[in-house]
Design a protein around this motif. Structure first.
Motif, PDB file in Angstrom:
ATOM      1  N   GLU A  84       0.834  -1.191   0.000  1.00 43.17           N
ATOM      2  CA  GLU A  84       0.000   0.000   0.000  1.00 43.17           C
ATOM      3  C   GLU A  84       0.875   1.249   0.000  1.00 43.17           C
ATOM      4  N   ARG A  85       0.292   2.377  -0.338  1.00 42.45           N
ATOM      5  CA  ARG A  85       0.989   3.665  -0.228  1.00 42.45           C
ATOM      6  C   ARG A  85       1.415   3.897   1.215  1.00 42.45           C
ATOM      7  N   CYS A  86       2.581   4.484   1.413  1.00 44.05           N
ATOM      8  CA  CYS A  86       3.023   4.825   2.761  1.00 44.05           C
ATOM      9  C   CYS A  86       2.456   6.192   3.130  1.00 44.05           C
ATOM     10  N   PHE A  87       1.717   6.237   4.234  1.00 38.54           N
ATOM     11  CA  PHE A  87       1.033   7.450   4.661  1.00 38.54           C
ATOM     12  C   PHE A  87       1.769   8.217   5.753  1.00 38.54           C
ATOM     13  N   GLY A  88       3.021   7.850   6.042  1.00 39.47           N
ATOM     14  CA  GLY A  88       3.817   8.604   6.997  1.00 39.47           C
ATOM     15  C   GLY A  88       3.138   8.737   8.350  1.00 39.47           C
ATOM     16  N   ALA A  89       3.041   9.980   8.846  1.00 41.84           N
ATOM     17  CA  ALA A  89       2.481  10.232  10.178  1.00 41.84           C
ATOM     18  C   ALA A  89       0.983   9.949  10.253  1.00 41.84           C
ATOM     19  N   PHE A  90       0.318   9.803   9.105  1.00 30.53           N
ATOM     20  CA  PHE A  90      -1.115   9.499   9.103  1.00 30.53           C
ATOM     21  C   PHE A  90      -1.387   8.044   9.490  1.00 30.53           C
ATOM     22  N   GLU A  91      -0.406   7.180   9.370  1.00 31.53           N
ATOM     23  CA  GLU A  91      -0.632   5.758   9.637  1.00 31.53           C
ATOM     24  C   GLU A  91      -0.976   5.527  11.110  1.00 31.53           C
ATOM     25  N   GLY A  92      -1.954   4.681  11.313  1.00 29.71           N
ATOM     26  CA  GLY A  92      -2.401   4.365  12.665  1.00 29.71           C
ATOM     27  C   GLY A  92      -3.475   5.290  13.191  1.00 29.71           C
ATOM     28  N   GLN A  93      -3.795   6.348  12.436  1.00 29.78           N
ATOM     29  CA  GLN A  93      -4.797   7.313  12.882  1.00 29.78           C
ATOM     30  C   GLN A  93      -6.173   6.976  12.305  1.00 29.78           C
ATOM     31  N   LEU A  94      -7.216   7.295  13.070  1.00 31.63           N
ATOM     32  CA  LEU A  94      -8.571   7.176  12.563  1.00 31.63           C
ATOM     33  C   LEU A  94      -8.816   8.263  11.522  1.00 31.63           C
ATOM     34  N   TYR A  95      -9.531   7.916  10.451  1.00 28.90           N
ATOM     35  CA  TYR A  95      -9.844   8.918   9.430  1.00 28.90           C
ATOM     36  C   TYR A  95     -10.522  10.138  10.050  1.00 28.90           C
ATOM     37  N   ASP A 115       1.525  15.456  -5.969  1.00 31.64           N
ATOM     38  CA  ASP A 115       2.888  15.558  -5.441  1.00 31.64           C
ATOM     39  C   ASP A 115       2.915  15.830  -3.939  1.00 31.64           C
ATOM     40  N   PHE A 116       1.747  15.830  -3.301  1.00 29.24           N
ATOM     41  CA  PHE A 116       1.697  15.978  -1.852  1.00 29.24           C
ATOM     42  C   PHE A 116       2.304  14.747  -1.192  1.00 29.24           C
ATOM     43  N   VAL A 117       3.219  14.975  -0.248  1.00 29.19           N
ATOM     44  CA  VAL A 117       3.845  13.894   0.520  1.00 29.19           C
ATOM     45  C   VAL A 117       3.407  14.023   1.971  1.00 29.19           C
ATOM     46  N   PHE A 118       2.959  12.932   2.565  1.00 33.00           N
ATOM     47  CA  PHE A 118       2.527  12.950   3.958  1.00 33.00           C
ATOM     48  C   PHE A 118       3.684  13.331   4.880  1.00 33.00           C
ATOM     49  N   PRO A 119       3.386  14.019   5.969  1.00 32.86           N
ATOM     50  CA  PRO A 119       4.454  14.303   6.938  1.00 32.86           C
ATOM     51  C   PRO A 119       5.043  12.993   7.453  1.00 32.86           C
ATOM     52  N   PRO A 120       6.356  12.961   7.698  1.00 30.04           N
ATOM     53  CA  PRO A 120       6.990  11.709   8.104  1.00 30.04           C
ATOM     54  C   PRO A 120       6.539  11.268   9.494  1.00 30.04           C
ATOM     55  N   GLY A 121       6.401   9.977   9.636  1.00 27.76           N
ATOM     56  CA  GLY A 121       6.115   9.368  10.924  1.00 27.76           C
ATOM     57  C   GLY A 121       7.201   8.350  11.195  1.00 27.76           C
TER      58      GLY A 121
END
Length: 218
Positions: A84-95, A115-121
Motif C-alpha cells: 500500500e501507499r506509505c502514509f507517513g504520520a497518518f498511519e495508525g490514525q482514525l480517518y 505531489d503531496f507527501v505525507f508528513p513523516p512518521g
C-alpha cells in the motif's frame, strides 16, 4: 505478442479496516471476517488455473494470497513493490481524527495534489505520483514475466486504484470514482505496455458486502 491476464485482488478485512484506521505500510493481520473472506475468495477461484500468485509482503495480503495459493497448489511470491501507499504520520490514525491532528496536511491530501507527501512518521510518506509509478512499474514487470498466462496479485486498495487509473488513463489528481472492496476480484489484461480493465469489483463470492475503507471521494 501475448497478453497476460491479471486478477488484481484486495486483501480481506482487517481490524483497522473495520475501525476506519489508516494502515499504509503498518503490518496489520486479517480479522476473523477477513479470514472468512479469503477462504471464500480462494474457493471461488479454485476452478481457474492460476500460473502464479503474487502478494504484497504485508501480512494482510500474504494471508489472503495464501488461501488462494493453497488451493491452486502453488507458492505465494512476495513483492514489496505491491505494498500500500506509505502514509507517513497518518498511519495508525482514525480517518475521523485526521482533520484535527494534521489540519494543513489533511487539506493538502484531500485537494488531490499528486505531489503531496505525507508528513513523516515512523516511515517516510509517499506522494501519489511516487506510489503510482512504483505500483505500475511492478505490475508491468511481473505481468510481462508471465506473458500468455493468468496470474493473481493480492495487494491493497491503493494499488487497485493505481491500476484502475492507469487502465482508464485518468489523471492522478482526479477524484476516485470507484468503490474498492475487501477480497474483491478485479480483472485486467496487459498487452505490451497497455493495461486494460475487463471487470471491476467482483464480490459475488462473499455473502455480504465487503468493506470499502475509503469514502468514494478520494
Amino acid at each position: 505478442m501475448e497478453s497476460t491476464e491479471i486478477l488484481l485482488i484486495r486483501h480481506g478485512e482487517t481490524p483497522w479496516n473495520a475501525l476506519r484506521r489508516l494502515q499504509g505500510h503498518t503490518d496489520i493481520p486479517l480479522n476473523a471476517e477477513g479470514r472468512r473472506q479469503a477462504k471464500a475468495l480462494a474457493y471461488a477461484l479454485s476452478n481457474e488455473k492460476l500460473d502464479a500468485v503474487y502478494a504484497s509482503d504485508l501480512q494482510r495480503a500474504i494471508q489472503t494470497a495464501g488461501e488462494i495459493a493453497r488451493l491452486q497448489g502453488v507458492s505465494t511470491r512476495l513483492e514489496a513493490g505491491f505494498r500500500e501507499r506509505c502514509f507517513g504520520a497518518f498511519e495508525g490514525q482514525l480517518y475521523s481524527d485526521l482533520p484535527h491532528l494534521h489540519p494543513e496536511a489533511y487539506i493538502s491530501w484531500k485537494s488531490g495534489d499528486p505531489d503531496f507527501v505525507f508528513p513523516p512518521g515512523e516511515r517516510q510518506g509517499e506522494s501519489v505520483r511516487q506510489f503510482h509509478a512504483r505500483v505500475i512499474s511492478n505490475l508491468r514487470f511481473y505481468a510481462k514475466r508471465h506473458a500468455g498466462q493468468k496470474i493473481a496479485v493480492v495487494a491493497h486498495g491503493g494499488v487497485l486504484e493505481c491500476a484502475y487509473r492507469e487502465a482508464k488513463q485518468l489523471p492522478l489528481s482526479a477524484p476516485r470514482e470507484v468503490t474498492i472492496y475487501n477480497a474483491s476480484i478485479n480483472r485486467f489484461t496487459l498487452h505490451g505496455d497497455v493495461l486494460q480493465l475487463m471487470q471491476w469489483g467482483d464480490i459475488a463470492h462473499l455473502d455480504a458486502d465487503a468493506m470499502d475503507e475509503l469514502a468514494p471521494d478520494r
